[in-house]
Design a protein around this motif. Structure first.
Motif, PDB file in Angstrom:
ATOM      1  N   PHE A 236      17.933  -2.482  -0.737  1.00 19.42           N
ATOM      2  CA  PHE A 236      17.417  -2.224  -2.090  1.00 19.42           C
ATOM      3  C   PHE A 236      15.897  -2.045  -2.083  1.00 19.42           C
ATOM      4  O   PHE A 236      15.309  -1.631  -3.076  1.00 19.42           O
ATOM      5  N   LEU A 237      15.263  -2.401  -0.991  1.00 12.40           N
ATOM      6  CA  LEU A 237      13.786  -2.352  -0.863  1.00 12.40           C
ATOM      7  C   LEU A 237      13.139  -3.148  -1.991  1.00 12.40           C
ATOM      8  O   LEU A 237      12.106  -2.757  -2.537  1.00 12.40           O
TER       9      LEU A 237
ATOM     10  N   ILE B 175       2.862  -2.451  -3.325  1.00 12.63           N
ATOM     11  CA  ILE B 175       3.851  -1.937  -2.362  1.00 12.63           C
ATOM     12  C   ILE B 175       5.248  -1.870  -2.978  1.00 12.63           C
ATOM     13  O   ILE B 175       5.966  -0.884  -2.791  1.00 12.63           O
ATOM     14  N   ILE B 176       5.611  -2.878  -3.733  1.00 12.37           N
ATOM     15  CA  ILE B 176       6.924  -2.849  -4.411  1.00 12.37           C
ATOM     16  C   ILE B 176       6.982  -1.673  -5.386  1.00 12.37           C
ATOM     17  O   ILE B 176       7.998  -0.981  -5.501  1.00 12.37           O
ATOM     18  N   LYS B 177       5.872  -1.410  -6.050  1.00 11.43           N
ATOM     19  CA  LYS B 177       5.833  -0.282  -7.006  1.00 11.43           C
ATOM     20  C   LYS B 177       5.970   1.042  -6.257  1.00 11.43           C
ATOM     21  O   LYS B 177       6.673   1.948  -6.705  1.00 11.43           O
ATOM     22  N   GLU B 178       5.285   1.150  -5.134  1.00 11.84           N
ATOM     23  CA  GLU B 178       5.367   2.383  -4.338  1.00 11.84           C
ATOM     24  C   GLU B 178       6.802   2.590  -3.823  1.00 11.84           C
ATOM     25  O   GLU B 178       7.323   3.719  -3.839  1.00 11.84           O
ATOM     26  N   LEU B 179       7.429   1.520  -3.388  1.00 12.95           N
ATOM     27  CA  LEU B 179       8.816   1.622  -2.909  1.00 12.95           C
ATOM     28  C   LEU B 179       9.733   2.103  -4.029  1.00 12.95           C
ATOM     29  O   LEU B 179      10.561   3.009  -3.823  1.00 12.95           O
ATOM     30  N   ALA B 180       9.575   1.537  -5.215  1.00 11.85           N
ATOM     31  CA  ALA B 180      10.448   1.909  -6.335  1.00 11.85           C
ATOM     32  C   ALA B 180      10.218   3.369  -6.740  1.00 11.85           C
ATOM     33  O   ALA B 180      11.171   4.089  -7.073  1.00 11.85           O
TER      34      ALA B 180
ATOM     35  N   GLN C  55      -2.476   0.573   8.311  1.00 11.99           N
ATOM     36  CA  GLN C  55      -2.468   1.751   7.430  1.00 11.99           C
ATOM     37  C   GLN C  55      -1.119   1.947   6.763  1.00 11.99           C
ATOM     38  O   GLN C  55      -1.030   2.521   5.686  1.00 11.99           O
ATOM     39  N   PHE C  56      -0.055   1.550   7.463  1.00 16.81           N
ATOM     40  CA  PHE C  56       1.309   1.797   6.980  1.00 16.81           C
ATOM     41  C   PHE C  56       2.154   0.530   7.116  1.00 16.81           C
ATOM     42  O   PHE C  56       1.924  -0.271   8.027  1.00 16.81           O
ATOM     43  N   ILE C  57       3.143   0.430   6.225  1.00 17.70           N
ATOM     44  CA  ILE C  57       4.253  -0.504   6.435  1.00 17.70           C
ATOM     45  C   ILE C  57       5.514   0.346   6.567  1.00 17.70           C
ATOM     46  O   ILE C  57       5.759   1.231   5.735  1.00 17.70           O
ATOM     47  N   PHE C  58       6.281   0.097   7.616  1.00 17.38           N
ATOM     48  CA  PHE C  58       7.590   0.728   7.767  1.00 17.38           C
ATOM     49  C   PHE C  58       8.634  -0.325   7.395  1.00 17.38           C
ATOM     50  O   PHE C  58       8.744  -1.360   8.063  1.00 17.38           O
ATOM     51  N   HIS C  59       9.369  -0.046   6.317  1.00 12.23           N
ATOM     52  CA  HIS C  59      10.361  -0.995   5.812  1.00 12.23           C
ATOM     53  C   HIS C  59      11.698  -0.646   6.451  1.00 12.23           C
ATOM     54  O   HIS C  59      12.332   0.354   6.078  1.00 12.23           O
ATOM     55  N   ALA C  60      12.101  -1.447   7.429  1.00 14.07           N
ATOM     56  CA  ALA C  60      13.320  -1.182   8.201  1.00 14.07           C
ATOM     57  C   ALA C  60      14.443  -2.074   7.695  1.00 14.07           C
ATOM     58  O   ALA C  60      14.213  -3.247   7.381  1.00 14.07           O
TER      59      ALA C  60
END
Ligand code: AR6
Length: 179
Positions: free
Chosen positions: A32-33, A51-56, A79-84
């Protein structure tokens, strides 16, 4: 512990992934990120609420198990987060090993696409998702080592392991890969 594969390094450290100074930090997220506990909670706490807002906004349908998506890294040094999204361990008969390998491979793809030289991984799936650490560590280290033999882009992969048991297990597996 630090070991060379191809023209790159795999490093194992005991510590907190949120303080790592690397180009990309990998999060062990859910499909669900939506944030959560464990390393997911720690990364969102440290990176800030954007970050949660960007994911949504960018990934409203979430992310399937075995894949990963990239965001910016907010207040982190990266610079980045990769959400695996790793698999939940259900005994080994539900394609868990393929899904875990695919989660690592997607993060390595994202690192190459985003021109990252250094990436930090946690031990995906071995907390709340209950994947046995020895089996998960083998997949994590072999998948990364295989990619490092062929990529020119990634120069450092650091596994940031949060407890002594996980660190010891990954260290023993990496040692067996040297002989
Ligand atoms: N730095 C590095 N590793 C950490 C940190 C940290 N700050 N905090 C915990 N770990 P888990 P999973 C370790 O449960 O099994 C979340 O709720 C932890 O000790 O974080 O993939 C998500 O939203 C363990 O070794 O991830 C999902 O719903 C490893 O990180 C679910 O948990 C992974 O444990 C994902 O479960």
């Amino acid at each position: 512990m630090i070991v060379q594969f191809g023209s790159a390094l795999i490093e194992l450290v005991l510590g907190d992934i949120t303080t790592q100074e690397v180009d990309a930090i990998v999060n062990a997220a859910n499909s669900f990120l939506a944030g959560g506990g464990g390393v997911d909670g720690a990364i969102h706490d440290a990176a800030g609420p954007e970050i949660i807002k960007e994911l949504a906004r960018r990934y409203p349908d979430g992310c399937p198990t075995g894949s990963a998506v990239a965001t910016s890294a907010g207040l982190l040094a990266a610079q980045f987060i990769f959400h695996a999204v790793g698999p939940v361990w259900e005994g080994g008969g539900k394609k868990e090993s393929q899904l875990l390998q695919s989660a690592y491979e997607t993060c390595l793809d994202l690192a190459e696409q985003n021109r990252c030289r250094s990436v930090a991984f946690p031990s995906i799936s071995t907390g709340v998702y209950r994947y046995p650490v020895d089996l998960a560590g083998e997949i994590a280290l072999r998948t990364v080592a295989t990619r490092l033999e062929s990529t020119q882009q990634i120069k450092l992969v650091r596994f940031v392991l949060f407890d002594q048991g996980t660190f010891g297990c990954y260290s023993r597996i990496l040692e067996t890969m040297l002989v």
